[in-house]
Write an enzyme that holds these catalytic residues in place. Structure first.
Site, PDB file in Angstrom:
ATOM      1  N   HIS A 143       0.841  -1.200   0.000  1.00 18.20           N
ATOM      2  CA  HIS A 143       0.000   0.000   0.000  1.00 18.20           C
ATOM      3  C   HIS A 143       0.874   1.247   0.000  1.00 18.20           C
ATOM      4  O   HIS A 143       2.078   1.195   0.279  1.00 18.20           O
ATOM      5  CB  HIS A 143      -0.963   0.016   1.196  1.00 18.20           C
ATOM      6  CG  HIS A 143      -0.304   0.130   2.532  1.00 18.20           C
ATOM      7  ND1 HIS A 143       0.092   1.335   3.087  1.00 18.20           N
ATOM      8  CD2 HIS A 143       0.032  -0.816   3.460  1.00 18.20           C
ATOM      9  CE1 HIS A 143       0.615   1.133   4.271  1.00 18.20           C
ATOM     10  NE2 HIS A 143       0.607  -0.164   4.524  1.00 18.20           N
ATOM     11  N   CYS A 156       4.211  -4.155   6.525  1.00 16.91           N
ATOM     12  CA  CYS A 156       3.703  -3.935   5.173  1.00 16.91           C
ATOM     13  C   CYS A 156       4.811  -3.453   4.243  1.00 16.91           C
ATOM     14  O   CYS A 156       5.901  -3.078   4.685  1.00 16.91           O
ATOM     15  CB  CYS A 156       2.570  -2.915   5.193  1.00 16.91           C
ATOM     16  SG  CYS A 156       1.028  -3.540   5.911  1.00 16.91           S
TER      17      CYS A 156
END
Length: 367
Positions: A143, A156
């Site tokens: 992301h 992430c």
């Protein structure tokens, strides 16, 4: 004393109130939108710039180099770079920021399980995670996010905002993502991570029946009818596992010839522009065209075809091959590893001596 008389709002008064309310709502929406940070450059660098020369937040995006075809993303932890391939051609690369100490991004082979353009964290103070493409149900995703030039996330893979948006737009659900570093590339296989079967609603792992005595293979494409297919081949476990969108649709025993000589770790993808029919099958007589994807430590393999002499060392049941081949459309990814992939053996170095044909095997998976 004069008595005051209440008057009804005129049409003009009501109109002004409505206009004021609309302006208030629009300004509130703008405030919400403005609360989503923007990370990285707004425009791509020239594709003549090598990936190693990119500064934090910079990226290259050249989708015109391969206008169509399957996409595979390779995340290099040691380089803090990510590479996007379409139909085997490098169409983009970018600086990234992965998990910091104590929150390391797991290495392995993943498929995207969920896409959410406007996702916000349910763990970290409702933090904005635009253009999320989930890799695990445990909180690891691609992301848009902060890019300080070193690992800084909670696991992430942070991308520049523009790159994350462009990748999100062209990526199918079920896209393969390889996360590797030079020391593990790509030896570790995610299991029971993103490639483990999961319930489509709850996200909980679903137990898949093992192969029992006398059962050579299982093929159930009806369990997941859409999305790219990912295949894991383990010489340690003598197994091939087939997944579609995180759901296992098949597995088989295999014979590995010259077992004393490792096959090595490789990632291949099927390239081409042909599309399957409504049932997900390719035309009769179709033969998948496999090409290697570059990963850290194996950069020289990019674009290479499978070596016939190595392919010949893997023997699969002919009925399984006949059943699976029509489903190996462009976008299918094959991960070959000498590491174990079954839960009972993951992380344990094993040597399995088994030269019998698959139909003669009498052991269970032990999952």
């Amino acid at each position: 004393m004069a008595k005051s008389v209440a008057t009804k709002p005129t049409l003009d008064t009501r109109m002004l109130r409505n206009i004021a309310l609309a302006l208030l709502l629009s300004s509130s929406a703008g405030a919400v939108e403005a609360s989503t940070p923007f990370w990285g450059d707004k425009e791509s660098q020239a594709r003549t710039i090598p990936a190693s020369a990119l500064q934090p937040g910079q990226f290259v995006w050249s989708p015109e180099l391969a206008p169509a075809g399957p996409i595979v993303v390779v995340v290099s932890l040691n380089e803090q770079l990510a590479y996007a391939y379409r139909n085997g051609v490098l169409i983009g690369y970018t600086t990234i920021s992965t998990g910091k100490k104590g929150h390391q991004t797991p290495t392995g082979v993943f498929t995207t399980l969920q896409k959410d353009k406007d996702h916000r964290s349910s763990i970290y103070n409702n933090a904005a995670m635009p253009y999320t493409q989930r890799l695990t149900w445990g909180g690891v995703a691609l992301h848009a996010g902060g890019l300080p030039g070193y690992p800084s996330s909670h696991g992430c893979v942070h991308l520049p905002s523009v790159f994350a948006e462009k990748l999100f737009e062209v990526s199918p659900l079920g896209m393969t993502v390889v996360v590797a570093d030079e020391s593990s590339a790509p030896y570790e296989v995610s299991h029971p991570g993103a490639l483990a079967p999961v319930h489509p609603v709850s996200g909980e792992q679903v137990e898949i029946p093992r192969l029992y005595t006398g059962e050579v293979y299982r093929w159930q494409p009806e369990l997941a009818t859409e999305g790219p297919i990912s295949i894991l081949l383990s010489t340690a476990d003598r197994r091939v596992l087939v997944y579609r969108n995180g759901v296992e649709i098949g597995r088989t025993r295999m014979v590995f010839r010259d077992a004393h000589r490792p096959l090595g770790s490789h990632v291949y993808t099927v390239v081409g522009t042909q599309q399957p029919d409504a049932e997900g099958r390719m035309p009769e007589g179709y033969e998948p065209d496999w090409t290697a994807v570059s990963v850290p430590g194996l950069e020289s393999e990019a674009g290479n075809k499978m070596k016939p002499e190595e392919v010949a060392r893997v023997v699969l049941p002919p009925a399984f091959v006949a059943a699976a081949t029509p489903y190996l459309a462009p976008g299918t990814t094959l991960m070959v590893t000498d590491a174990p992939i079954l839960p009972s053996t993951t992380g344990v170095a094993m040597t399995v001596v088994d030269n019998a044909p698959p139909h003669d095997s009498s052991t269970e998976d032990g999952e």
